[in-house]
Design an enzyme around this catalytic site. Sequence first.
Site, short mmCIF file in Angstrom:
data_model
loop_
_atom_site.label_atom_id
_atom_site.label_comp_id
_atom_site.label_asym_id
_atom_site.label_seq_id
_atom_site.Cartn_x
_atom_site.Cartn_y
_atom_site.Cartn_z
N GLY A 1 -1.30 -3.82 -3.57
CA GLY A 1 -1.64 -2.94 -2.45
C GLY A 1 -2.60 -3.60 -1.51
N ASN A 2 -3.27 -2.83 -0.69
CA ASN A 2 -4.31 -3.39 0.19
C ASN A 2 -5.36 -2.33 0.45
OD1 ASN A 2 -3.58 -1.93 2.73
ND2 ASN A 2 -1.64 -2.98 2.34
N TYR A 3 -6.37 -2.68 1.25
CA TYR A 3 -7.54 -1.83 1.39
C TYR A 3 -7.40 -0.72 2.42
CZ TYR A 3 -10.00 -5.48 -1.23
OH TYR A 3 -10.40 -6.36 -2.19
N SER A 4 -6.26 -0.55 3.05
CA SER A 4 -6.16 0.45 4.12
C SER A 4 -6.46 1.86 3.59
CB SER A 4 -4.77 0.42 4.75
OG SER A 4 -4.64 1.48 5.68
N ALA B 1 -0.71 -0.55 6.98
CA ALA B 1 -0.80 -1.92 6.48
C ALA B 1 0.28 -2.06 5.41
CB ALA B 1 -2.19 -2.16 5.89
#
Length: 398
Positions: free
Chosen positions: A208-211, A278
């Site tokens: 995943g990512n930090y969005s 994102a």
Amino acid sequence: MLQGKKIVLGITGSIAAYKSCLIIRQLIKKGAEVQVVITPAGKEFITPITLSALTSKPVISDFFSQRDGTWHSHVDLGLWADAMLIAPATASTIGKMAHGVADNMLITTYLSMKAPVFIAPAMDLDMYAHPSTQQNLRTLQAYGNHIIEPGTGFLASKLEGKGRMEEPENIVSSLERFFAQQNSLAGKKILITAGPTYEKIDPVRFIGNYSSGKMGFALANECANRGAQVELVCGPVSASMQVHSPNIHRTDIESATQMLEACQRLFPSMDSAILCAAVADYAPETTATQKIKRTGDDMVIRLKPNPDIAASLGQTKQAHQTLVGFALETNDEESNAQAKLKKKNFDFIVLNSLKDEGAGFRTDTNKITIITANGKTEYPLKSKSEVAKDIIDQLALL
Ligand code: PMT
């Protein structure tokens, strides 16, 4: 813009209460009708006589009129108003509003309000900077209220001069701007993507990512405020991320493939799409059906490219549709953004760089550059709700 508008002005116990007289004068000069609701503490700073002389209306403070026992209906006020403005708003009132503590006429009126609510905080810097005040302001903003403050908004990283109430003329022009834009996107349908995507490795792990979804939700709220019908497609965001406008329809997805499916289904009937999510560019080639057990060996996960949602919408875009993208960069920002503008067939791209303090993932602020085929405009660090206004102003030009 304020001609004939009915404004409930809430006044609370702050030294800035005297400035509410200037607000009333300007509102009335511009043709608005003003009904004051004042808290008991507010009356310590300014007299109801002064306020009723300025508004030509009795000031409401108590649930019952002391003179004849008439009941003041906060519900009726909530239906009567075109807007409610609370100026000055103290930390105490802000806290009560955020938590629904309905112990005075102003808060009950706020809780019954059907019209948009504007809040102009006023307190000393320490009270303002306290995490509980900041959290309460965030909560109120998430509920769709408009916070009016000097400079770049309450969530900007620099606290200098913060807590001071915005000047009366700027408060009044915020209301004017709101009414000017209120229905400017009526009849428009806008698709917005927000948040991260999660690409499953096994039943308990993902890429995943930090969005956080904050930027995308701010855009959705701004479009809804201007009267657009919004389709918000969002990845996994925290439960605190909520939308409260009937103009916003939310679809929750998890992976890039699911986001692509939702966007391809919705886009043909849209006027515009703003792709703020994102999206993971790669996903595991296979997803294990059971939790992968730890072994002593190195672990290799093979990744396959995900679909490019923006490029796919860019290919099917019709002449009447506009497509707006984001570029999140860490280096060679402008040239990378320019390349994405062309490759994905965006009408404009919003560049944010992780090199800028307070910009990008999870922050309540952002610093953007809008790049079109004809040039670029750089903006200072602002709260994400203010950034959303700049982006939607640009969209409205197309
Ligand atoms: O959610 P927040 O915490 O508030 O953070 C906001 C944000 C930093 C996520 C937001 O401002 C932002 O920059 N979003 C785009 C992030 C991104 O993925 O940028 P990119 O440069 O990798 O992608 C370019 C564009 O293509 C974006 O519009 C993206 O949505 C889109 N894209 C990317 C990959 C992919 N497979 N499909 C896409 O549609």
